[in-house]
Structures are given as C-alpha cells and as structure tokens.
Design a protein around this motif. Structure first.
Motif, short mmCIF file in Angstrom:
data_model
loop_
_atom_site.label_atom_id
_atom_site.label_comp_id
_atom_site.label_asym_id
_atom_site.label_seq_id
_atom_site.Cartn_x
_atom_site.Cartn_y
_atom_site.Cartn_z
N PRO A 58 100.84 29.84 66.23
CA PRO A 58 101.15 30.52 64.97
C PRO A 58 102.63 30.66 64.65
CG PRO A 58 100.18 32.06 66.57
CD PRO A 58 100.00 30.69 67.11
N ILE A 59 103.46 30.99 65.65
CA ILE A 59 104.89 31.19 65.36
C ILE A 59 105.55 29.86 65.00
CG2 ILE A 59 107.12 31.91 66.30
CD1 ILE A 59 105.60 33.97 68.03
N GLY A 60 105.46 28.90 65.89
CA GLY A 60 106.13 27.62 65.68
C GLY A 60 105.63 26.88 64.45
N LEU A 61 104.32 26.86 64.24
CA LEU A 61 103.76 26.11 63.11
C LEU A 61 104.10 26.77 61.78
CD1 LEU A 61 100.29 25.03 64.52
CD2 LEU A 61 102.38 23.68 64.34
N SER A 62 104.08 28.10 61.73
CA SER A 62 104.40 28.77 60.46
C SER A 62 105.86 28.59 60.09
CB SER A 62 104.04 30.26 60.53
OG SER A 62 104.78 30.92 61.54
N PHE A 76 96.90 29.20 56.76
CA PHE A 76 96.68 28.40 57.97
C PHE A 76 95.25 28.58 58.49
CE2 PHE A 76 101.24 28.99 57.95
CZ PHE A 76 101.74 27.78 58.42
N ARG A 77 94.72 27.49 59.01
CA ARG A 77 93.49 27.54 59.80
C ARG A 77 93.85 27.20 61.24
NH1 ARG A 77 88.34 26.89 58.07
NH2 ARG A 77 87.98 25.19 59.55
N PHE A 78 93.59 28.13 62.13
CA PHE A 78 93.93 27.93 63.54
C PHE A 78 92.65 27.86 64.38
CE2 PHE A 78 97.78 30.47 62.25
CZ PHE A 78 98.70 29.44 62.38
N LYS A 79 92.55 26.82 65.18
CA LYS A 79 91.50 26.76 66.19
C LYS A 79 91.99 27.49 67.43
CE LYS A 79 88.57 23.46 68.73
NZ LYS A 79 88.31 22.03 68.97
N THR A 80 91.21 28.42 67.94
CA THR A 80 91.57 29.16 69.14
C THR A 80 90.45 29.01 70.18
OG1 THR A 80 90.52 31.32 68.64
CG2 THR A 80 92.64 30.85 67.57
N LEU A 121 98.26 24.40 74.50
CA LEU A 121 99.02 23.28 73.95
C LEU A 121 98.12 22.30 73.21
CD1 LEU A 121 101.37 22.69 76.99
CD2 LEU A 121 102.10 23.46 74.73
N SER A 122 96.96 22.03 73.76
CA SER A 122 96.00 21.14 73.10
C SER A 122 95.60 21.71 71.75
CB SER A 122 94.78 20.95 74.00
OG SER A 122 93.81 20.14 73.36
N LEU A 123 95.38 23.02 71.71
CA LEU A 123 95.03 23.68 70.45
C LEU A 123 96.20 23.63 69.47
CD1 LEU A 123 93.25 26.81 71.96
CD2 LEU A 123 92.13 25.04 70.57
N ALA A 124 97.41 23.86 69.98
CA ALA A 124 98.59 23.84 69.10
C ALA A 124 98.75 22.47 68.45
CB ALA A 124 99.84 24.22 69.88
N LYS A 125 98.54 21.42 69.22
CA LYS A 125 98.66 20.06 68.67
C LYS A 125 97.57 19.82 67.62
CE LYS A 125 100.72 18.20 72.89
NZ LYS A 125 100.50 17.39 74.11
N GLU A 126 96.36 20.27 67.90
CA GLU A 126 95.27 20.13 66.93
C GLU A 126 95.56 20.94 65.67
OE1 GLU A 126 90.39 20.63 66.83
OE2 GLU A 126 91.45 20.55 68.76
N PRO A 133 85.46 27.55 71.55
CA PRO A 133 86.40 27.54 70.44
C PRO A 133 85.89 28.23 69.19
CG PRO A 133 85.48 25.35 70.81
CD PRO A 133 85.01 26.20 71.93
N GLN A 134 86.83 28.76 68.42
CA GLN A 134 86.52 29.35 67.11
C GLN A 134 87.70 29.08 66.19
OE1 GLN A 134 86.95 33.83 67.00
NE2 GLN A 134 86.99 33.58 69.22
N THR A 135 87.48 29.27 64.91
CA THR A 135 88.54 29.03 63.93
C THR A 135 88.83 30.32 63.17
OG1 THR A 135 87.88 26.72 63.67
CG2 THR A 135 89.23 27.67 61.92
N ILE A 136 90.12 30.62 63.01
CA ILE A 136 90.53 31.81 62.27
C ILE A 136 91.47 31.37 61.14
CG2 ILE A 136 90.27 33.37 64.24
CD1 ILE A 136 93.28 33.25 64.66
N THR A 137 91.56 32.17 60.11
CA THR A 137 92.41 31.86 58.96
C THR A 137 93.41 32.98 58.75
OG1 THR A 137 90.58 30.66 57.91
CG2 THR A 137 92.42 31.28 56.50
N PHE A 138 94.66 32.61 58.56
CA PHE A 138 95.71 33.61 58.35
C PHE A 138 96.73 33.09 57.35
CE2 PHE A 138 94.31 36.18 61.84
CZ PHE A 138 94.87 37.43 61.61
N GLU A 139 97.33 34.00 56.59
CA GLU A 139 98.45 33.64 55.72
C GLU A 139 99.74 34.11 56.39
OE1 GLU A 139 100.04 34.69 51.30
OE2 GLU A 139 98.10 33.69 51.45
N LEU A 140 100.67 33.18 56.55
CA LEU A 140 101.93 33.46 57.22
C LEU A 140 103.07 32.85 56.42
CD1 LEU A 140 100.70 32.55 60.82
CD2 LEU A 140 101.06 34.88 59.95
#
Length: 202
Positions: A71-75, A28-32, A95-100, A16-23
């Motif tokens: 990214p799409i649904g959460l933003s 947002f901070r996303f774990k991928t 899905l586990s990542l999306a929930k987190e 896993p890693q974490t990325i940051t994006f503005e949407l």
C-alpha cells in the motif's frame, strides 16, 4: 513458528482476499493473504504515513522498507509517476502479492524485491525512505532500519517513519535525533506519530 509477517516464508496456509482502498486520491484493489501484515485492511498507521508524506525537494527514487503487500509504495508510485519507488520486504509471500498488486493497479514505476532490511539494496541515493517498521520483530530490528537508512539517503534526503507512541515513538525519535541531529513530529493521529529526519549536509 514462522508465520509472522516478518518471516521469510510464513508457514500459515494461504487464504487470499481482495480489499479496496482509496489512497492519495486513487482507488486501489489489493490482494492480501494470511501471513502478511494487516491483511484485512490498510492499517491506520500506513494510511497516516501515505496521506502525510510530502516529497523532499531533491531528485531521486524512494524506498519503502517493509512494504508488505504494497500500500505505501504503490500509492506513492501511482501519485508520483515520475519517481521510481523501490519496495523491499523479507516476506516472500508479501512480495509476491505486492508484485501482483502493482500489475492489478497498473503501477509500473516500482522495483519490488526481497531484502532483509537493506542487505539487497544497491541504490544509495534515495530522496526519501519510508517505513512502517515491524514492531513485533523487536526494537533491535526497528532501530537497525532507522540506523542504516542514513547511508542510503542522498544529501537532503529524508527518512519518514510511522510508529505508535506506546510502541516506541519516543525511543525512535531519540535514535533519529542521534543519527541525523534532527527529528520532527510531522503529525500525530490517534496515537501514531509521523516522524521525519533530514540528512543535512555536514
């Protein structure tokens, strides 16, 4: 091998890693992770769809088909907190990542669950369905996502699709025209087409 991002359980080792994006004006901070789509960044196609999307003039929830790590649904859920956003994927790791990521970004108006296309979707009155379809899963899978969407939209609901011209935008447009009797190119960005069809009253 089952390490594709469209596999039910990718067998590639987790890293896993974490990325940051503005949407849509939100940070947002996303774990991928390995085994999910576009793990190093929010891909350009998804970003184009997120920034171009406009709510239809009908009430109802939204559906993100093939949500990946979210990214799409959460933003959209963050930006439109009066709407419930359903987020589905076949990939359990995604899905586990999306929930987190929903918890991490304090997004509560989402329902995230496993579904191979629409098999586990009970709601049939969506105001909009959005998809950055899994091109590598094949044309049959992509077109089945488009075909079945019609039955899950309410009247005047909209299907929004992002797809590269070289990866099948013309045939996707033909399919959407066949299904909905209308299709519009809302935007073109770096070879990506943002397509929209409206489920008009017949």
């Amino acid at each position: 091998m089952t390490n594709h991002y469209y596999s039910h359980n990718p067998d590639v080792e987790s890293n896993p890693q974490t990325i940051t994006f503005e949407l849509r004006g939100h940070s947002f901070r996303f774990k991928t992770d390995q085994g999910v789509f576009s793990k190093k960044e929010v891909d350009f196609g998804s970003r184009a769809l997120i920034e171009t999307f406009e709510l239809p003039g009908v009430t109802g929830p939204l559906l993100d088909v093939g949500c990946g790590y979210g990214p799409i649904g959460l933003s959209l859920a963050k930006d439109m907190d009066d709407r419930m956003v359903h987020m589905i994927d076949v990939n359990e790791r995604a899905l586990s990542l999306a929930k987190e990521n929903a918890r991490e970004n304090k997004v509560q108006n989402v329902s995230i669950y496993q579904s191979d296309r629409y098999t586990n979707v009970v709601e049939t009155e969506f105001a909009a369905i959005l998809t950055n379809p899994p091109i590598r899963a094949g044309k049959e899978t992509v077109h089945s996502i488009l075909e079945t969407s019609y039955d899950y939209l309410k009247e005047n609901g909209e299907l929004w699709v992002v797809i590269q011209k070289k990866q099948g935008a013309p045939s996707a447009m033909d399919k959407m025209e066949e299904l909905f009797s209308n299709v519009e190119i809302v935007a073109r960005k770096k070879g990506y087409y943002i397509l929209r069809s409206v489920k008009e009253i017949r």
